[in-house]
Design a protein around this motif. Structure first.
Motif, PDB file in Angstrom:
ATOM      1  N   VAL A 172       0.849  -1.188   0.000  1.00  0.00           N
ATOM      2  CA  VAL A 172       0.000   0.000   0.000  1.00  0.00           C
ATOM      3  C   VAL A 172       0.891   1.246   0.000  1.00  0.00           C
ATOM      4  N   ARG A 173       0.797   2.053  -1.042  1.00  0.00           N
ATOM      5  CA  ARG A 173       1.644   3.240  -1.149  1.00  0.00           C
ATOM      6  C   ARG A 173       1.313   4.227  -0.038  1.00  0.00           C
ATOM      7  N   LEU A 174       2.359   4.695   0.642  1.00  0.00           N
ATOM      8  CA  LEU A 174       2.196   5.718   1.671  1.00  0.00           C
ATOM      9  C   LEU A 174       2.631   7.086   1.162  1.00  0.00           C
ATOM     10  N   VAL A 175       3.881   7.169   0.668  1.00  0.00           N
ATOM     11  CA  VAL A 175       4.383   8.461   0.206  1.00  0.00           C
ATOM     12  C   VAL A 175       5.597   8.245  -0.685  1.00  0.00           C
ATOM     13  N   ASP A 176       5.764   9.124  -1.663  1.00  0.00           N
ATOM     14  CA  ASP A 176       6.988   9.157  -2.460  1.00  0.00           C
ATOM     15  C   ASP A 176       7.949  10.122  -1.782  1.00  0.00           C
ATOM     16  N   ASP A 177       9.125   9.624  -1.444  1.00  0.00           N
ATOM     17  CA  ASP A 177      10.106  10.402  -0.676  1.00  0.00           C
ATOM     18  C   ASP A 177      11.274  10.777  -1.581  1.00  0.00           C
ATOM     19  N   PRO A 178      11.314  11.996  -2.090  1.00  0.00           N
ATOM     20  CA  PRO A 178      12.372  12.377  -3.035  1.00  0.00           C
ATOM     21  C   PRO A 178      13.722  12.568  -2.357  1.00  0.00           C
ATOM     22  N   TYR A 179      14.778  12.248  -3.087  1.00  0.00           N
ATOM     23  CA  TYR A 179      16.132  12.526  -2.612  1.00  0.00           C
ATOM     24  C   TYR A 179      16.474  13.989  -2.901  1.00  0.00           C
ATOM     25  N   LEU A 180      17.137  14.607  -1.959  1.00  0.00           N
ATOM     26  CA  LEU A 180      17.589  15.986  -2.081  1.00  0.00           C
ATOM     27  C   LEU A 180      19.111  16.015  -2.026  1.00  0.00           C
ATOM     28  N   VAL A 181      19.700  16.996  -2.679  1.00  0.00           N
ATOM     29  CA  VAL A 181      21.152  17.094  -2.658  1.00  0.00           C
ATOM     30  C   VAL A 181      21.564  17.926  -1.450  1.00  0.00           C
ATOM     31  N   VAL A 182      22.530  17.420  -0.712  1.00  0.00           N
ATOM     32  CA  VAL A 182      23.061  18.092   0.474  1.00  0.00           C
ATOM     33  C   VAL A 182      24.474  18.562   0.148  1.00  0.00           C
ATOM     34  N   LEU A 183      24.674  19.864   0.295  1.00  0.00           N
ATOM     35  CA  LEU A 183      25.935  20.499  -0.088  1.00  0.00           C
ATOM     36  C   LEU A 183      26.568  21.192   1.118  1.00  0.00           C
ATOM     37  N   PRO A 184      27.904  21.341   1.135  1.00  0.00           N
ATOM     38  CA  PRO A 184      28.514  22.200   2.161  1.00  0.00           C
ATOM     39  C   PRO A 184      27.931  23.612   2.049  1.00  0.00           C
ATOM     40  N   LYS A 185      27.856  24.301   3.145  1.00  0.00           N
ATOM     41  CA  LYS A 185      27.190  25.601   3.198  1.00  0.00           C
ATOM     42  C   LYS A 185      27.748  26.575   2.161  1.00  0.00           C
ATOM     43  N   ASP A 186      29.068  26.561   1.967  1.00  0.00           N
ATOM     44  CA  ASP A 186      29.697  27.529   1.065  1.00  0.00           C
ATOM     45  C   ASP A 186      30.033  26.928  -0.305  1.00  0.00           C
ATOM     46  N   HIS A 187      29.412  25.810  -0.648  1.00  0.00           N
ATOM     47  CA  HIS A 187      29.702  25.156  -1.938  1.00  0.00           C
ATOM     48  C   HIS A 187      29.222  26.049  -3.081  1.00  0.00           C
ATOM     49  N   THR A 195      25.212  11.356  10.208  1.00  0.00           N
ATOM     50  CA  THR A 195      26.659  11.343  10.016  1.00  0.00           C
ATOM     51  C   THR A 195      27.025  11.787   8.611  1.00  0.00           C
ATOM     52  N   ALA A 196      26.241  11.372   7.629  1.00  0.00           N
ATOM     53  CA  ALA A 196      26.501  11.792   6.244  1.00  0.00           C
ATOM     54  C   ALA A 196      26.454  13.307   6.133  1.00  0.00           C
ATOM     55  N   GLN A 197      25.488  13.939   6.812  1.00  0.00           N
ATOM     56  CA  GLN A 197      25.424  15.404   6.799  1.00  0.00           C
ATOM     57  C   GLN A 197      26.685  16.006   7.425  1.00  0.00           C
ATOM     58  N   GLY A 198      27.181  15.370   8.482  1.00  0.00           N
ATOM     59  CA  GLY A 198      28.404  15.857   9.111  1.00  0.00           C
ATOM     60  C   GLY A 198      29.585  15.786   8.171  1.00  0.00           C
ATOM     61  N   PHE A 199      29.678  14.700   7.396  1.00  0.00           N
ATOM     62  CA  PHE A 199      30.753  14.575   6.416  1.00  0.00           C
ATOM     63  C   PHE A 199      30.640  15.657   5.351  1.00  0.00           C
ATOM     64  N   VAL A 200      29.401  15.939   4.922  1.00  0.00           N
ATOM     65  CA  VAL A 200      29.196  16.987   3.920  1.00  0.00           C
ATOM     66  C   VAL A 200      29.585  18.346   4.499  1.00  0.00           C
ATOM     67  N   ALA A 201      29.153  18.615   5.727  1.00  0.00           N
ATOM     68  CA  ALA A 201      29.490  19.894   6.373  1.00  0.00           C
ATOM     69  C   ALA A 201      31.001  20.072   6.500  1.00  0.00           C
ATOM     70  N   ALA A 202      31.720  18.953   6.633  1.00  0.00           N
ATOM     71  CA  ALA A 202      33.189  19.001   6.718  1.00  0.00           C
ATOM     72  C   ALA A 202      33.847  19.098   5.344  1.00  0.00           C
ATOM     73  N   ARG A 203      33.032  19.273   4.301  1.00  0.00           N
ATOM     74  CA  ARG A 203      33.490  19.470   2.918  1.00  0.00           C
ATOM     75  C   ARG A 203      34.169  18.241   2.328  1.00  0.00           C
ATOM     76  N   LEU A 204      33.755  17.078   2.784  1.00  0.00           N
ATOM     77  CA  LEU A 204      34.308  15.849   2.207  1.00  0.00           C
ATOM     78  C   LEU A 204      33.627  15.480   0.899  1.00  0.00           C
ATOM     79  N   GLY A 205      32.456  16.013   0.659  1.00  0.00           N
ATOM     80  CA  GLY A 205      31.747  15.701  -0.566  1.00  0.00           C
ATOM     81  C   GLY A 205      30.311  16.164  -0.497  1.00  0.00           C
ATOM     82  N   VAL A 206      29.528  15.760  -1.515  1.00  0.00           N
ATOM     83  CA  VAL A 206      28.092  16.045  -1.558  1.00  0.00           C
ATOM     84  C   VAL A 206      27.358  14.734  -1.336  1.00  0.00           C
ATOM     85  N   ALA A 207      26.073  14.816  -1.035  1.00  0.00           N
ATOM     86  CA  ALA A 207      25.308  13.597  -0.772  1.00  0.00           C
ATOM     87  C   ALA A 207      23.865  13.768  -1.236  1.00  0.00           C
TER      88      ALA A 207
END
Length: 311
Positions: A161-176, A230-242
């Motif tokens: 039973v479909r509940l919701v479509d959950d889209p992926y969003l791109v997470v970038l470092p603040k100053d990217h 944790t992935a957001q923390g890695f992005v905030a540390a400028r290790l990459g995008v997610a």
């Protein structure tokens, strides 16, 4: 084995004091009652009734069987009441399995709603990350599971039973540099280092990889994290995008910027899995309804020909 129906007839004869009175109460003829008593005495191997004047009274064996017949009658009545309560959803038990990001946004409000409507129902909750929650339903170890499955998926004996479509969003470092854009194409991320946010062998990673392939590239994962915080923390540390699903961003890291991504937009379809036979239970149907109500808060309606609004 003793005939329980005949034991109940014996009880009626003993409590009414005569075969005739029992026959009138049960809607039988006196002859039919006598035949049943004779058959029961043959089963027992002892006399059950003795005549006293115009009536009868129980022997020692008759008293024993009458007592047990009363207990059996009470237990049958209790069983009928219990089944009636279960059918009406006043009592019962329901088990639900889910993955972590569905917990706060979908499961918590749904459980609260169910408890208001069915306060005596026992609810068994379990978080499964390493294993597929759908297997719990297939193996009869759970009544319901919240799962990520492709749309229009089918499983024998199980409804999705479909509940919701959950889209992926791109997470970038603040100053990217890409954080200045209001709208990103997935191909904009082709040359970026990536932070992995999904399990290496799960459906969610397949969704990301398929979308990237459609955009013409394979992401370069420089660090892996199967935890969205944790992935957001890695992005905030400028290790990459997610790429992180919308429900996984309920707690936003202060050091990141979030944008929607298109062409294509990866989306995970969150569904409730339930066995067909379980839908006969009132509490299961109520839980499904509560989950759909909770999910409706997160649905983004898209007018024809338009993209979803930016965050």
């Amino acid at each position: 084995m003793l005939d329980v129906r005949r034991m109940q007839i014996l009880r009626s004869v003993v409590t009414s004091g005569s075969v005739t009175a029992a026959a009138a109460h049960l809607g039988y003829t006196p002859s039919a009652i006598s035949q049943q008593m004779t058959a029961l005495e043959k089963q027992v191997g002892l006399p059950l009734l003795e005549r006293v004047g115009r009536g009868v009274q129980p022997t020692a064996a008759g008293l024993i069987l009458t007592d047990y017949a009363a207990r059996i009658g009470q237990q049958v009545a209790e069983a009928e009441t219990a089944l009636s309560d279960l059918r009406a959803g006043r009592t019962g038990h329901i088990s639900l399995r889910y993955f972590a990001t569905a917990g706060a946004e979908l499961v918590a409000p749904a459980v609260a709603s169910l408890r208001r409507k069915h306060p005596r129902v026992r609810i068994d909750l379990g978080v499964l990350e390493a294993d597929d929650p759908l297997q719990e339903v297939i193996r009869h170890q759970a009544d319901l599971a919240i799962v990520v499955q492709p749309r229009n998926s089918r499983r024998e004996g199980v409804q999705l039973v479909r509940l919701v479509d959950d889209p992926y969003l791109v997470v970038l470092p603040k100053d990217h540099r890409l954080a200045q854009k209001e709208r990103l194409d997935l191909a904009d991320l082709a040359d970026e280092p990536w932070v992995g946010s999904e399990s290496s062998d799960g459906t969610c990673l397949d969704i990301i990889m398929t979308a990237c392939s459609a955009a013409g590239f394979t992401p370069d994962f420089v660090v892996q994290s199967e935890d969205y915080a944790t992935a957001q923390g890695f992005v905030a540390a400028r290790l990459g995008v997610a790429l992180i699903p919308r429900l996984g961003l309920a707690n936003r890291h202060h050091g990141v910027t979030v944008r929607e991504v298109h062409n294509p937009q990866p989306i995970r379809s969150i569904q409730a899995a339930v066995r067909d036979v379980s839908l006969d239970q009132v509490v299961v149907r109520s839980m499904l309804s509560a989950l759909r109500e909770a999910a409706s808060v997160h649905r983004v309606e898209r007018p024809a020909g338009e993209d979803a609004p930016l965050l």
